[in-house]
Structure formats: C-alpha cells, structure tokens
Design an enzyme around this catalytic site. Sequence first.
Site, short mmCIF file in Angstrom:
data_model
loop_
_atom_site.label_atom_id
_atom_site.label_comp_id
_atom_site.label_asym_id
_atom_site.label_seq_id
_atom_site.Cartn_x
_atom_site.Cartn_y
_atom_site.Cartn_z
N GLY B 54 0.81 -1.20 0.00
CA GLY B 54 0.00 0.00 0.00
C GLY B 54 0.85 1.26 0.00
O GLY B 54 1.97 1.26 0.51
N SER B 55 0.36 2.34 -0.59
CA SER B 55 1.05 3.63 -0.52
C SER B 55 0.83 4.25 0.86
O SER B 55 0.06 3.74 1.66
CB SER B 55 0.52 4.57 -1.60
N GLY B 56 1.50 5.35 1.11
CA GLY B 56 1.33 6.04 2.38
C GLY B 56 2.47 5.77 3.35
O GLY B 56 2.46 6.28 4.46
N HIS B 57 3.46 4.95 2.93
CA HIS B 57 4.59 4.64 3.80
C HIS B 57 5.88 5.23 3.25
O HIS B 57 6.96 4.83 3.63
CB HIS B 57 4.77 3.12 3.92
N LYS B 105 5.64 -7.64 2.75
CA LYS B 105 5.36 -7.42 4.16
C LYS B 105 4.17 -8.30 4.54
O LYS B 105 3.22 -8.45 3.77
CB LYS B 105 5.03 -5.95 4.42
N ASP B 110 -1.27 -8.18 1.13
CA ASP B 110 -0.01 -8.24 0.39
C ASP B 110 0.36 -9.67 0.07
O ASP B 110 0.75 -10.00 -1.05
CB ASP B 110 1.10 -7.57 1.20
N HIS B 219 -0.47 1.41 9.39
CA HIS B 219 -1.66 1.71 8.59
C HIS B 219 -2.70 2.45 9.38
O HIS B 219 -3.87 2.46 9.02
CB HIS B 219 -2.30 0.42 8.08
#
Lengths: 331, 331, 211, 211
Positions: B54-57, B105, B110, B219
Amino acid sequence: MKKIINDPADVVVDALRGMAAAHPDLLRVRTDPAFVTRSDSPVRDKVALVSGGGSGHEPLHVGFVGTGMLDAAVPGPVFTSPTPDAVRTAVREADGGAGTLLVVKNYTGDVLNFETAAELVRAEDVGVRTVVVRDDVAVRDSTDTAGRRGVGGTVLLEKIAGAAAERGHGLDDCHATAQRVADNVRSMGVALSAPTVPHLGEPSFTLAEEEMEVGIGIHGEPGRERVGLESADGIVRRLLDPVLEDLPFRDGDEVLLFTNSMGATPLSELYLAHGIAERMLAERGIRVTRRLVGPYVTSLEMRGMSLTLLKLDEELTRLWDDPVRTPALTW
Amino acid sequence: MKKIINDPADVVVDALRGMAAAHPDLLRVRTDPAFVTRSDSPVRDKVALVSGGGSGHEPLHVGFVGTGMLDAAVPGPVFTSPTPDAVRTAVREADGGAGTLLVVKNYTGDVLNFETAAELVRAEDVGVRTVVVRDDVAVRDSTDTAGRRGVGGTVLLEKIAGAAAERGHGLDDCHATAQRVADNVRSMGVALSAPTVPHLGEPSFTLAEEEMEVGIGIHGEPGRERVGLESADGIVRRLLDPVLEDLPFRDGDEVLLFTNSMGATPLSELYLAHGIAERMLAERGIRVTRRLVGPYVTSLEMRGMSLTLLKLDEELTRLWDDPVRTPALTW
Amino acid sequence: MVCTRQHVIAAMRGAVRAVSECRDELVELDRAIGDGDHGENMERGFLAVDTQLRLASPETPAAVLKTTATSLISSVGGAAGPLFGTAFLRAATAAGERETLDGAAVAALLRAALDGVTARGRAERGDKTMVDALAAAVEAAERAADEGAGPTGVLRSAATAADSGARETIPLVARKGRASYLGERGAGHLDPGARSVALLLHAFAETGGEQ
Amino acid sequence: MVCTRQHVIAAMRGAVRAVSECRDELVELDRAIGDGDHGENMERGFLAVDTQLRLASPETPAAVLKTTATSLISSVGGAAGPLFGTAFLRAATAAGERETLDGAAVAALLRAALDGVTARGRAERGDKTMVDALAAAVEAAERAADEGAGPTGVLRSAATAADSGARETIPLVARKGRASYLGERGAGHLDPGARSVALLLHAFAETGGEQ
Ligand SMILES: Nc1ncnc2c1ncn2[C@@H]1O[C@H](COP(=O)(O)OP(=O)(O)O)[C@@H](O)[C@H]1O
Ligand SMILES: Nc1ncnc2c1ncn2[C@@H]1O[C@H](COP(=O)(O)OP(=O)(O)O)[C@@H](O)[C@H]1O
Ligand SMILES: [Mg+2]
Ligand SMILES: [Mg+2]
Ligand SMILES: [Mg+2]
Ligand SMILES: [Mg+2]
C-alpha cells in the site's frame, strides 16, 4: 504537547547527543557550548564554513556538517540564535588556518550575535567573512526594515560554498561564490499547521481546519496572509508566482528547484507538489536542471512546504554536483 | 483534511509523477499500472528485487528503487496492497533473466496478491522466490493467526538483499540472505497521533492530548495498548524491551539500530530518542555497530516512531556497507 | 541620594526577579507578533546575570554593569541578547571609574545605553522596538535630572515614561525585528522588547535607589 | 425457476449498486478494527466488474462469474480482492458449461466459493472473517436447496443466514486479517468482510432470480 522528549529545557543537547551516537564517523559534538564539527576538524588550509541559528529547523544546520558542506554548526535554543561565545568557540575548533566563512540567515538575532562573534574571532587573528541569506520573497525587501528572512536558500548556499571550500578555494573566493548564490536564490513558504516550541508547550499560532498561512517563515511567526485551503495546484502557484517575479527568473533560465517540507508534510505530498512546480516551470520555458526534494529546512512539526529557486550557471552547477557527505545530504 | 493534493483519487499517481520529475537519473515511472523501476532496468543477469505494498509509507518502497537496492516497487492505493497484475507487469520490466526476489510485508492482502502475482509470473517462466517480512513484535507470533506485520525491518532487508543482488549473487543466495535478515530483525512502534487517508478525509483513530498508542502498525490500525504519554526515556524503553526479549538479543551481540519516524516526528526528537536507545543498549552490553535514523517507513502524517534491531554478522554488515544509490538512501 | 555599587547590584537582583515574574507575559507578547521566545530569552539572560554577579563580585558600578552586559551577551542569543548587552556595556563605559552615581549620572548612563542600542540595531523611534520605550525613558530621565532628582527619582521618571513609550508601540506597524514580517497585522500589539525596557526600569527604580 | 446468464449479470449489477450504497458503512466498519479501506476496495472492485461485464459480454453464467473474479483480482488489492476473486473463480469453475442454474446448483456454487476462500485465506469459522458469514450462508443454502427451493429461495436463505453469521462475528476476537492485531480490543465490532458477504447475497437474492 505531544513530543518525544524528556525535560523541555534539555531538548537541544539531548538531540545533539543522539546525533553524536548516530554519526560517529561524520560528526564531533560538543554540548557546552553546543556545537557540532566535522569529525576531522580543523581541516588544515581549507576555508572553514560555519553556520548556525536557532534549533528546530533540523536537519538545518547540524545535519549539513561533513565533507563538502559545513565544518561546524552552532545550534541555539529552539528558534533562538546562538550566542557569540558559542559561535566563537565553534570557529576556533573549525578554522584550519585559511579563514572562516560565516553563513548567517537574516534575522536580527542571528545577524547581531554572529556580528559580535565575528568581532571576537577577528580579534584572535582569524580571517572571517560573513554572507547573509535573505531569500524569502514573502517579506518586503527594504533597507529601512529588518528585511527578508533567510529560509530554504540557506541549504543550497551551504552546499555550494561548501564545495568551493572543499576544492581549496580561498576565503574571498568562497565568499564570492556564496554571495552569488545568495543573490540568485528566492523562496516562499506556506503552513497548514503551526509548530509547538517545547518549552512553551502550545502551538505558535492557530489555523482553522480550512485555513493556510501563505508566506510563512520558519519560526512559527505568522506569514503574509491567511487564506482558505487550496488544491495543490493552487498552493504551488501561490508560492511559485512571487518567487519567479522577484529575481526575476526568465524564459530560458536554468534553475535548481528545491521543494522543501516544513517538517510534517508526507513525502508523497511533497513529491506531488514538486511535480506540479516542474510542470508550471516548463510551461514558462524555465529549465529545471537540478532538484532537491525533502524536509531540509523545517519548523519542528509544522505542516507545509516551501519552494526555492536558484538560478544556475556552470560553476554553481558544478559545485552543486560535487560530492557531499553529511548526515542529511550525501552523494 | 489538510493536505497538499489535488483530487484524492489521484494522489498515488500524482506523487509518482513528481518522483519521476525529481529523479530522472535514478527512476523510470509507469502510471498504469503504477510502478517504479530503476532507470537501467532490466539489469541483465542480475537477480531483480521487487517489492511493493500500500502507498502512504513513503519513502518505502518507491524511494528505495535504485542501484544496490530495489529494481522495482509497486505502490498500491493508500494503505491497500497492489493487485497481482501490477506486480506481474513490474516483474516483467525488472527481471534481467536471473530471476526475481519478491519482498512482501506480512499483511493478508499483500501476501495474497503477491502470491497470485508469483503464480502468474512463474507461468511465464520467470524464476521467482518470495521473502515475507514479519518483524513487528507488537503482534503475537502464531501460525493460527495472521501473524506479525512487516514494518521497519523491511528497509534493512531491502538494502541488504539489494546489495547481494548487486554483487551478482544468485536467486537462492539472495533469498537466503533476505531470509537471514527476516529471521534476525525485530521492531516495535508507537503513535502520538493518527494518519488521515486522503480519500477518507478523517483520522484513522483519535488519541486524547495525553495519550499514545503503543505497538502501532503502519496503517493507522490501532496498536497493542493505549497508555498515557510518557517521557522519551519511557517511550524508548517501552519499544526496546519487547524487541530485545523477542529474538532474544544478548550481551555481546552486534546490532544495527534503526530509529524510524512514522512521518511527522521532528528530526530532533528522533535523534533524541536514538541517543536514549543507544545508551540503553550499551547498558545491556549490546554493541550498536551500524545505525539508520530518519523517516523511512512512515504512515502518512502520523506522529510517532519505531525502533528496529537487526542482529548483524560479518556478511550482513558488509552488505549493509555496500554502496547504494536511491532517492531515499545513498552512500 | 547617590547610587552605589551595592545599589546597582540590588537593582540587577530586582531585575532578575522582575523578569522571572513577567516571563509568561513576555512570552505571550512575543507570541503575538514574534516567535514567542522573548520571555525565555530574558529569563535565561538574567539568571546568568545573577550567577555571574555572585561569582565575579564586581567592585564598581561600572563593573556590575559590565558583568551584566557580558552575561547577557553570552547567554541570551536572539535579538534581545546583543541589544540589551550593548546597552549595559555602553552604560558601563559611561559610568567610568565612578564609585557612586547621582541622578545626572544615571540619566547619562541611560542615554549611553540608548545610543548603543540604536548603533547596534539601527532602529529609529517609531519602528516599534525597545528603542521606543528606551528613548522616551531617556528624555524623561534627563528632564528629571535637570530638575535635580536623585537616582531613584530619575529612574522613576524613566520607568513611567518607558511605560508610555511601550504603550505607544501598540498601534504601530513594526519596521525592525520579527514583528516587521507581519506588516499591518502587527499593529494592535505591544512590542515585547519595549515592555522589557519598562519592566527593567521599574525594577531598578524600586531597588536601585537609596533604600 | 432457473437462473440464466441474464440473471447472473443482473445479480452482479445489483451488487455494484449495493456496494456503492454501502461504501461508507463498510469504511466505518473497517476503520473500527482494520485500516478503513474496505468500502473503497469493494467499490473500486465492483466498478471494475461493471465495466468489464459491459466490455466482455460473457456468454454463460460461468463466464459472468469469471469476468467478475478477474475484475476483482486485478482491481481491488487488499485482502478482499484475492479472497472475493477466488470465491467467484471457484464458483465459475463449479458452474461449468451450464446455461442455467437451479437452486441446487446455486448452493453448490456457494460451497465452491467458500472452499476457495478458506483454501486461500486459511481462516476457519470463528476467526472473525468473511468466512463466518459465507459458511453460515452455504449451510442455509444447502438446506433450502434440499427442500426444493429455486435459485431465489436459496439465495434468500443464504442472505438471511449470512446476516446472522456476520452478526455472530461481533463478540469474537479476530484471528485472521488486520483485526487480529487488535486482540481483545477487536471484540464488539462487526467484521467488514462478513458484512460484505451478506450485502452481496442480499443483492443477488433481489436481482438474480426469476423476476
Ligand atoms: N533592530 C532592532 N533594534 C532594536 N530593538 C529590536 C530590534 N530588533 C528587535 N528588537 C527588539 O527585540 C525584541 C525581540 O527580542 P527576542 O524575542 O528576545 O529576540 P528574537 O526576535 O530574536 O526572537 C523585539 O520586541 C524588539 O523590541
Ligand atoms: N485470512 C482471511 N480469510 C478470510 N477473510 C479474510 C482474511 N483476512 C481478511 N479477511 C477479510 O477481509 C476483510 C478486510 O478486507 P479489506 O479491508 O478490503 O482488506 P485489508 O485488510 O487488506 O485492508 C476482513 O474484514 C475479513 O473479513
Ligand atoms: Mg527568537
Ligand atoms: Mg488495506
Ligand atoms: Mg522572539
Ligand atoms: Mg481494510
């Protein structure tokens, strides 16, 4: 106040201790007075670059100490310039016999304290020259006021003058290069939220959920105007237009575009804004040939960003490309 | 919601466009499906390292694409794993004929999506192996549950396995090295505030002014327990103790200490916490021989930090020291 | 009706107390139009003054003032440090070898302090800085001295005038210091440095005279 | 009393609408014990299903289900994508070449879907996942089919049982998916994936039968 700290009175020194632990190969850290030098300071026969100012803008300046950039950095208390004594002690440890260039951001406190330090150091027969960074176009440029603040341009200047010094250029030459950067760099910032100074415990100002502060400085001091929150396109245009008009930057110019986070802006938003700025510059025929994107001149946990444009020439580009090895900037 | 964005639906792609503009020398960026590869991909006869999630990391994973680290990164929507199709396309562009190591991860999404991707890619006769990172000691380690999450350890694994691939090690060897990192790395995090997912528009959880969330993931999912805010000493101890007990790390061990910001933590606080962790480790006879300090595995604008410890051996240390050149990590 | 070394020390001790008591007020003033550190800066500075006066045992009024100046310069940082430091340094020079100070001497010291601040900071009256309070104080002090007032009388007049001078900064738009970045938005706020000048003069007037 | 390719398409269109309408509810459920994206994920997935069904014009029930499966797998990401994708893929395989489905066939498809989800996600009943709703639905569907119900009857029974199965997740402590990270703190909340299962079955029951 939500901070990962022990005693608010000790934050600067406690953070320096952590830096020392994290970068034993790059840095030597002193805590009384507080300053940081390259681990190999003084570098014999090299012009020393020394900067400093209030803490709370990390990695500026302490994170830029190392090969190819600063020889020493002197952090004052949070948002408060260091004292002349601290600067003098740092210069004494950093100067390698070829003189010292002081990089000062244009705030009354910094200018006065570094001026006094320069006097003290000169009295000890160290050659000193000073360059003052005043790149913030949000502030009216005038001689009968405090004048423009030094913000993002400082990083670019420290990198480029640092490279000149590392190449063995003399003090006057390093000063001239630094001054050329200062003359050709312009910035403007925006805040979406305020920072909280540890020993004060409350945000420096308050913004409503739908407000932003345009023309913000880096000390939580209010900006030029408070307006409604806008899209990224709108925000970038508000920063870019006054920057472009000021120098002015023209069709055909080669520039370095520096998109800076004020601290708490997610990297994804920063890249997003950077992409917009590149597009808008391309539309005006301005050629971005170098770029820097990241949180380099911050205001604690302030959310927001600034844009800095430096007009490049061949020599400035070459010096920018030179190797650098510091905690925050390495290539 | 205070963000520097245009349409919330476009944040991932808009940010990728900015990355492409910022790093033309390092990266090649595709937007449909969205992924990033090294500019020189595929590198012939080198094992390809491909990760994603996921994006945002950010900078994870896209900021770690480049020489000596990832060949490709596949960002999903914010906090949502990418689809098998996207991963397959990225592997196809990155694989140089020596096979691909997928770094995943440990989140159900994922794992399942990368599993499907691996099947698709294998059907196309590309050699694929997968390593799953599960370093978060805040979660109970058990086979009848989803098990531990992959957090900070991912960066260390990507760096070290990336170096092995760059040295020309084969797929099985790169996999074994990656697995050794996965087996020897442990992490734990804390949040002082929640992130806000752009298209949701509200914080993922709420913390009172004097609360923190211990054992937080990346998250905005809640953590292990919610407790009163503590001093930096208290916070670091809360993270370090469970990490140390878990492997366990022992007197005499050589370790890499990674002090990570969750996004919006000022660098000064991060260094401060790092210094405390180094002191506490020294008290227990554990020798920190390598360190990384900065915002590398973030959760948008979440405030907080995580500590990651990797037990080193000679080879892991050597691979860690190998050169790396990516947007977020360079030496 | 003269002011001795003991009086000057007592005056500085009074200043230490006054600054500590008003720390939060100064913080708030600076938060409104500056960066919020003026209270911290002044407190840190005068605590250093307190310590140094104990360690140094200065023998003359000038020595007390010089110790005050160097303590401020080497501990405050910020704009206030070099400015107040210069003020006390020039006052020390003006005090010369004198063992005691009469009213006229006190007025002369204040004049020297003002000259120092303006030389250093290049602010003029009306720029909304500490100069506005100090300049008003100097004029009142000189008038009082001319009328034969002793040190306390001179300081009282100066303090009262500094209050007015500080108040007069409220409507002004700053041209020096951080408040200048605010432009029109800075109008309507009292300048923190001007308030500090008034605060110090009141403390001197209460403790530095012939008690 | 049979279900044709047209009915299956109508059922999927109904699902697209239902998921869009319940997006915010699913977001809220996932925010409480997950990461808040389940509503987004499902909406994105079923919008893709909608598009692909238009583009692909599938000719059999199995083809409709397969298009649904691949659309979900290639657009959702997250845990829900591969799990629901596998469910529809297995249902497609179970449908085989058939042109129409009777009640028993619908029940068999649901059983195949359940087997796919558990094979993929390795969750058991009681782990507080979509399996809890789906397993309850399958049992009810098989009972209804045994009693001779047609497709709509079977789907209605399945949907009602899925509601109960979903409700039963409330007191549970999750052992799979993100909610498992919460431990005891996850008890007291409805599992979003289980809610989605019930939602889909209701939509199928309303639109997928013999209207
Ligand atoms: N150029 C100047 N001349 C005289 N006084 C000044 C000047 N600049 C600032 N000041 C005074 O300094 C005060 C602020 O001091 P302080 O907050 O301690 O430092 P800083 O502005 O560096 O944070 C202002 O209120 C003003 O009175
Ligand atoms: N192993 C699993 N088996 C079955 N269902 C699962 C499993 N893991 C998660 N789920 C379901 O997936 C739902 C969450 O889906 P979603 O929010 O879209 O994905 P993510 O958890 O990746 O954010 C949960 O509510 C749960 O019902
Ligand atoms: Mg200040
Ligand atoms: Mg998710
Ligand atoms: Mg101030
Ligand atoms: Mg979710």
